[in-house]
Scaffold this motif. Structure first.
Motif, mmCIF file in Angstrom:
data_model
loop_
_atom_site.group_PDB
_atom_site.id
_atom_site.type_symbol
_atom_site.label_atom_id
_atom_site.label_comp_id
_atom_site.label_asym_id
_atom_site.label_seq_id
_atom_site.Cartn_x
_atom_site.Cartn_y
_atom_site.Cartn_z
ATOM 1 N N MET A 1 112.927 129.596 30.956
ATOM 2 C CA MET A 1 114.225 129.121 31.372
ATOM 3 C C MET A 1 114.214 128.706 32.836
ATOM 4 N N LYS A 2 113.402 129.397 33.623
ATOM 5 C CA LYS A 2 113.330 129.075 35.045
ATOM 6 C C LYS A 2 112.834 127.641 35.252
ATOM 7 N N LYS A 3 111.908 127.194 34.395
ATOM 8 C CA LYS A 3 111.381 125.838 34.488
ATOM 9 C C LYS A 3 112.498 124.817 34.270
ATOM 10 N N LEU A 4 113.381 125.083 33.324
ATOM 11 C CA LEU A 4 114.483 124.161 33.024
ATOM 12 C C LEU A 4 115.498 124.128 34.164
ATOM 13 N N ILE A 5 115.780 125.290 34.736
ATOM 14 C CA ILE A 5 116.692 125.336 35.882
ATOM 15 C C ILE A 5 116.096 124.551 37.049
ATOM 16 N N ASN A 6 114.806 124.755 37.297
ATOM 17 C CA ASN A 6 114.137 124.046 38.391
ATOM 18 C C ASN A 6 114.115 122.544 38.163
ATOM 19 N N LEU A 7 113.842 122.112 36.928
ATOM 20 C CA LEU A 7 113.858 120.676 36.624
ATOM 21 C C LEU A 7 115.246 120.092 36.878
ATOM 22 N N SER A 8 116.262 120.776 36.400
ATOM 23 C CA SER A 8 117.631 120.307 36.597
ATOM 24 C C SER A 8 117.956 120.213 38.083
ATOM 25 N N PHE A 9 117.583 121.219 38.835
ATOM 26 C CA PHE A 9 117.845 121.264 40.274
ATOM 27 C C PHE A 9 117.109 120.128 40.991
ATOM 28 N N ILE A 10 115.853 119.926 40.653
ATOM 29 C CA ILE A 10 115.052 118.858 41.275
ATOM 30 C C ILE A 10 115.659 117.489 40.978
ATOM 31 N N TYR A 11 116.043 117.263 39.726
ATOM 32 C CA TYR A 11 116.658 115.974 39.383
ATOM 33 C C TYR A 11 118.010 115.799 40.078
ATOM 34 N N GLY A 12 118.748 116.876 40.231
ATOM 35 C CA GLY A 12 120.015 116.789 40.968
ATOM 36 C C GLY A 12 119.793 116.380 42.417
ATOM 37 N N ILE A 13 118.791 116.975 43.051
ATOM 38 C CA ILE A 13 118.454 116.614 44.433
ATOM 39 C C ILE A 13 117.984 115.168 44.508
ATOM 40 N N LEU A 14 117.095 114.771 43.591
ATOM 41 C CA LEU A 14 116.611 113.383 43.582
ATOM 42 C C LEU A 14 117.755 112.398 43.356
ATOM 43 N N ALA A 15 118.707 112.769 42.505
ATOM 44 C CA ALA A 15 119.857 111.901 42.246
ATOM 45 C C ALA A 15 120.689 111.716 43.510
ATOM 46 N N MET A 16 120.913 112.816 44.230
ATOM 47 C CA MET A 16 121.693 112.717 45.467
ATOM 48 C C MET A 16 120.950 111.896 46.519
ATOM 49 N N ILE A 17 119.656 112.116 46.633
ATOM 50 C CA ILE A 17 118.848 111.345 47.590
ATOM 51 C C ILE A 17 118.881 109.864 47.232
ATOM 52 N N SER A 18 118.739 109.564 45.948
ATOM 53 C CA SER A 18 118.742 108.153 45.546
ATOM 54 C C SER A 18 120.108 107.514 45.776
ATOM 55 N N GLY A 19 121.183 108.281 45.606
ATOM 56 C CA GLY A 19 122.521 107.756 45.880
ATOM 57 C C GLY A 19 122.723 107.445 47.352
ATOM 58 N N VAL A 20 122.274 108.346 48.202
ATOM 59 C CA VAL A 20 122.376 108.120 49.650
ATOM 60 C C VAL A 20 121.490 106.947 50.051
ATOM 61 N N PHE A 21 120.272 106.901 49.502
ATOM 62 C CA PHE A 21 119.371 105.794 49.810
ATOM 63 C C PHE A 21 119.996 104.459 49.402
ATOM 64 N N TYR A 22 120.571 104.403 48.211
ATOM 65 C CA TYR A 22 121.223 103.185 47.717
ATOM 66 C C TYR A 22 122.321 102.742 48.680
ATOM 67 N N ARG A 23 123.198 103.673 49.031
ATOM 68 C CA ARG A 23 124.318 103.338 49.907
ATOM 69 C C ARG A 23 123.845 102.895 51.289
ATOM 70 N N GLU A 24 122.965 103.657 51.881
ATOM 71 C CA GLU A 24 122.533 103.365 53.250
ATOM 72 C C GLU A 24 121.596 102.161 53.323
ATOM 73 N N PHE A 25 120.708 102.027 52.361
ATOM 74 C CA PHE A 25 119.763 100.909 52.366
ATOM 75 C C PHE A 25 120.487 99.581 52.196
ATOM 76 N N THR A 26 121.459 99.534 51.289
ATOM 77 C CA THR A 26 122.220 98.295 51.100
ATOM 78 C C THR A 26 123.099 98.001 52.306
ATOM 79 N N LYS A 27 123.693 99.043 52.894
ATOM 80 C CA LYS A 27 124.528 98.860 54.085
ATOM 81 C C LYS A 27 123.679 98.366 55.266
ATOM 82 N N PHE A 28 122.533 98.989 55.479
ATOM 83 C CA PHE A 28 121.642 98.630 56.579
ATOM 84 C C PHE A 28 121.173 97.174 56.472
#
Length: 140
Positions: A1-28
């Motif tokens: 179960m720990k593996k699934l929690i970690n995968l979910s957490f990692i994808y959540g972080i990657l999703a937030m990073i990609s959202g910030v990258f999208y917003r800032e990269f297009t703005k820049f």
């Protein structure tokens, strides 16, 4: 179960990073049009974080991780999602920077994205087959 929690957490972080990258990269780059970068954020949130939270809840009830193909499912599905996300970023960056790609390279990126989606689809099918067997085992 720990593996699934970690995968979910990692994808959540990657999703937030990609959202910030999208917003800032297009703005820049003063880009106001549509770009494939926006798909990266939603794919990582929905197909990554939320999907693995659901798998975690289902696993708790039906012990999916005990199925012999569970780890194969994880590899196939994650490979597909990572390849898909990378191709969205690749295409999105070229769109924002207005890089002219040859038709062969454009087709290659689309083909690689298609392969990523195919692996996701195979992973989803594997997941449902594992779920079906696990439910039958619990009901027996």
């Amino acid at each position: 179960m720990k593996k699934l929690i970690n995968l979910s957490f990692i994808y959540g972080i990657l999703a937030m990073i990609s959202g910030v990258f999208y917003r800032e990269f297009t703005k820049f780059n003063d880009f106001t049009g549509r770009t494939s970068l926006s798909f990266t954020h939603t794919h990582l949130f929905v197909l990554g974080m939320f999907f693995f939270l659901i798998v975690l809840l289902v696993d708790k009830e039906f012990k999916l991780r005990e199925h012999k193909n569970f780890n194969k499912f994880l590899v196939v599905y994650n490979f597909g999602l990572i390849v898909t996300a990378i191709t969205f970023v690749w295409r999105g960056v070229t769109e924002v920077l207005k890089i002219q790609l040859s038709s062969a390279l454009t087709a290659s990126i689309s083909g690689i994205a298609g392969i990523g989606h195919l692996f996701i689809a195979i992973g989803v099918i594997m997941f449902f087959l594992i779920l079906k067997k696990s439910v039958e085992k619990v009901e027996a």
